[in-house]
Design a protein around this motif. Structure first.
Motif, PDB file in Angstrom:
ATOM      1  N   ILE A   1      -7.318  12.383  23.943  1.00 29.18           N
ATOM      2  CA  ILE A   1      -8.566  11.891  23.107  1.00 29.18           C
ATOM      3  C   ILE A   1      -9.485  11.164  24.236  1.00 29.18           C
ATOM      4  CG2 ILE A   1      -9.073   9.809  21.497  1.00 29.18           C
ATOM      5  CD1 ILE A   1      -6.625  10.435  19.974  1.00 29.18           C
ATOM      6  N   ALA A   2      -8.909  10.456  25.015  1.00 29.26           N
ATOM      7  CA  ALA A   2      -9.776   9.698  26.098  1.00 29.26           C
ATOM      8  C   ALA A   2     -10.649  10.983  26.949  1.00 29.26           C
ATOM      9  CB  ALA A   2      -8.897   8.838  27.004  1.00 29.26           C
ATOM     10  N   PHE A   3      -9.809  11.899  27.279  1.00 27.29           N
ATOM     11  CA  PHE A   3     -10.530  13.029  28.039  1.00 27.29           C
ATOM     12  C   PHE A   3     -11.462  13.638  27.023  1.00 27.29           C
ATOM     13  CE2 PHE A   3     -10.579  17.627  29.334  1.00 27.29           C
ATOM     14  CZ  PHE A   3     -11.328  17.543  30.326  1.00 27.29           C
ATOM     15  N   GLY A   4     -11.515  13.801  25.777  1.00 24.83           N
ATOM     16  CA  GLY A   4     -12.450  14.251  24.882  1.00 24.83           C
ATOM     17  C   GLY A   4     -13.528  13.478  24.939  1.00 24.83           C
ATOM     18  N   PHE A   5     -13.338  11.927  24.922  1.00 20.26           N
ATOM     19  CA  PHE A   5     -14.457  10.942  25.016  1.00 20.26           C
ATOM     20  C   PHE A   5     -15.525  11.482  26.062  1.00 20.26           C
ATOM     21  CE2 PHE A   5     -16.059   6.915  26.324  1.00 20.26           C
ATOM     22  CZ  PHE A   5     -16.996   6.720  25.158  1.00 20.26           C
ATOM     23  N   ALA A   6     -14.631  11.577  27.385  1.00 20.76           N
ATOM     24  CA  ALA A   6     -15.395  11.632  28.745  1.00 20.76           C
ATOM     25  C   ALA A   6     -16.335  13.191  28.508  1.00 20.76           C
ATOM     26  CB  ALA A   6     -14.524  11.725  29.909  1.00 20.76           C
ATOM     27  N   VAL A   7     -15.676  14.077  27.954  1.00 14.38           N
ATOM     28  CA  VAL A   7     -16.335  15.465  28.017  1.00 14.38           C
ATOM     29  C   VAL A   7     -17.413  15.289  26.915  1.00 14.38           C
ATOM     30  CG1 VAL A   7     -16.094  17.689  26.593  1.00 14.38           C
ATOM     31  CG2 VAL A   7     -14.182  16.841  28.187  1.00 14.38           C
ATOM     32  N   PHE A   8     -17.326  14.599  25.818  1.00 13.90           N
ATOM     33  CA  PHE A   8     -18.437  14.121  24.930  1.00 13.90           C
ATOM     34  C   PHE A   8     -20.069  13.721  25.828  1.00 13.90           C
ATOM     35  CE2 PHE A   8     -21.092  11.505  22.013  1.00 13.90           C
ATOM     36  CZ  PHE A   8     -21.456  12.401  21.237  1.00 13.90           C
ATOM     37  N   ILE A   9     -19.183  12.691  26.737  1.00 13.10           N
ATOM     38  CA  ILE A   9     -20.463  12.193  27.512  1.00 13.10           C
ATOM     39  C   ILE A   9     -20.961  13.168  28.572  1.00 13.10           C
ATOM     40  CG2 ILE A   9     -21.023  10.417  29.228  1.00 13.10           C
ATOM     41  CD1 ILE A   9     -18.858   8.706  27.929  1.00 13.10           C
ATOM     42  N   GLU A  10     -20.145  13.891  29.269  1.00 14.36           N
ATOM     43  CA  GLU A  10     -20.579  14.866  29.906  1.00 14.36           C
ATOM     44  C   GLU A  10     -21.366  16.152  29.428  1.00 14.36           C
ATOM     45  OE1 GLU A  10     -20.505  14.933  33.115  1.00 14.36           O
ATOM     46  OE2 GLU A  10     -18.876  13.994  33.930  1.00 14.36           O
TER      47      GLU A  10
END
Length: 312
Positions: free
Chosen positions: A184-193
């Protein structure tokens, strides 16, 4: 070292993601227009824009340097190499030497570094300020990626992306709560990227977040846009490969690889559509408040690490 068939597969999947990049960014633009009650561009508009840009002549400032002219090619090349390393059509990575979590993160950091450096090297103060903004965002986002992927690697016992995907898809990893929170945290970072609101805004060449693009034109601008679109698709596939490693071919033959293209495109369409819906359901925020939002993502990644240490 990879054999000839795996090398061909790596090049083929990189070209496939490169061809899909304008389609995915076009989908995001279309959904944004529909949610804003506008007709907007068609889903294939980005292909037409790139063709138009590639036909035009480059015009650059006399103050721009060599880094400014080389940056578009370096960014696109870094994303192509990243796409060659990821497991896209198969569970296993075609080039195991490159399929490392740390290597992937460094490739993304390399693209961000040259994107920012191109703005500084352009000789434009506006582009330079935009470059500083991009670097600041990287400082806020990259720790979330590093910590969340570290938890996934610790649970899988390896940093090889292909082996991690096999472990998640075929076996039950220990510490399921830690894995879930880390993804979930990685998906949050992907959303920003992926350049989504409230952290960024696509098609914002005249605004600060895309300041480094203001001095580009012609084919150089087309290559830069293609590289940035490629980054969005690669980041999306990176997340999908770890979170939903299903539909990929388990046997290296032509029919299996062709069939694997269908779930790949479907998953990308769903992810980009969902990201567009989330993006256009919220208001733009002040950049000075970005650190408060990203702190939540880092806290989630830190919590996943705590759960890993406790075995949950």
């Amino acid at each position: 070292m990879p054999n000839l068939s795996m090398s061909i597969l790596a090049v083929a999947q990189a070209l496939l993601l490169l061809a899909l990049a304008p389609l995915m960014t076009g989908l995001s633009r279309m959904i944004r227009a529909r949610m804003h009650s506008r007709r907007g561009p068609g889903i294939l508009q980005d292909y037409r824009d790139l063709i138009k840009l590639f036909k035009r002549q480059d015009v650059a400032s006399g103050a721009s340097g060599k880094v400014f002219h080389a940056a578009p090619y370096i960014i696109l090349s870094a994303m192509v190499v990243s796409a060659m390393a990821l497991p896209v059509l198969t569970r296993q990575a075609p080039i195991g030497v490159l399929a490392d979590l740390v290597t992937e993160i460094y490739l993304f950091a390399l693209a961000r570094f040259f994107f920012s450096l191109s703005g500084i090297d352009s000789g434009s103060s506006f582009a330079g300020i935009g470059a500083v903004r991009e670097l600041t965002l990287g400082v806020l986002v990259e720790p979330i990626m590093l910590l969340s992927l570290l938890v996934v690697a610790l649970c899988a016992g390896t940093t090889n992306i292909g082996l991690i995907e096999v472990a998640i898809g075929d076996t039950f990893l220990g510490a399921p709560t830690a894995i879930s929170l880390a993804l979930i945290a990685f998906g949050f970072a992907v959303f920003i990227e992926m350049g989504k609101l409230p952290f960024d805004m696509a098609e914002a060449e005249q605004e600060l977040q895309e300041g480094p693009l203001t001095e580009y034109s012609g084919s150089a601008l087309g290559i830069m846009k293609l590289g940035m679109g490629m980054k969005k698709v690669v980041m999306a596939q990176f997340f999908l490969g770890l979170a939903l490693p299903f539909g990929a071919a388990t046997v290296l033959d032509a029919p299996s690889l062709i069939l694997a293209v269908v779930p790949l495109v479907i998953k990308l369409f769903i992810l980009f559509g969902l990201a567009a819906l989330i993006e256009n359901s919220m208001a733009r925020g002040r950049f000075l408040l970005t650190s408060r939002v990203t702190l939540c993502g880092f806290g989630l990644a830190a919590l996943s690490f705590v759960f890993y240490l406790t075995g949950l």
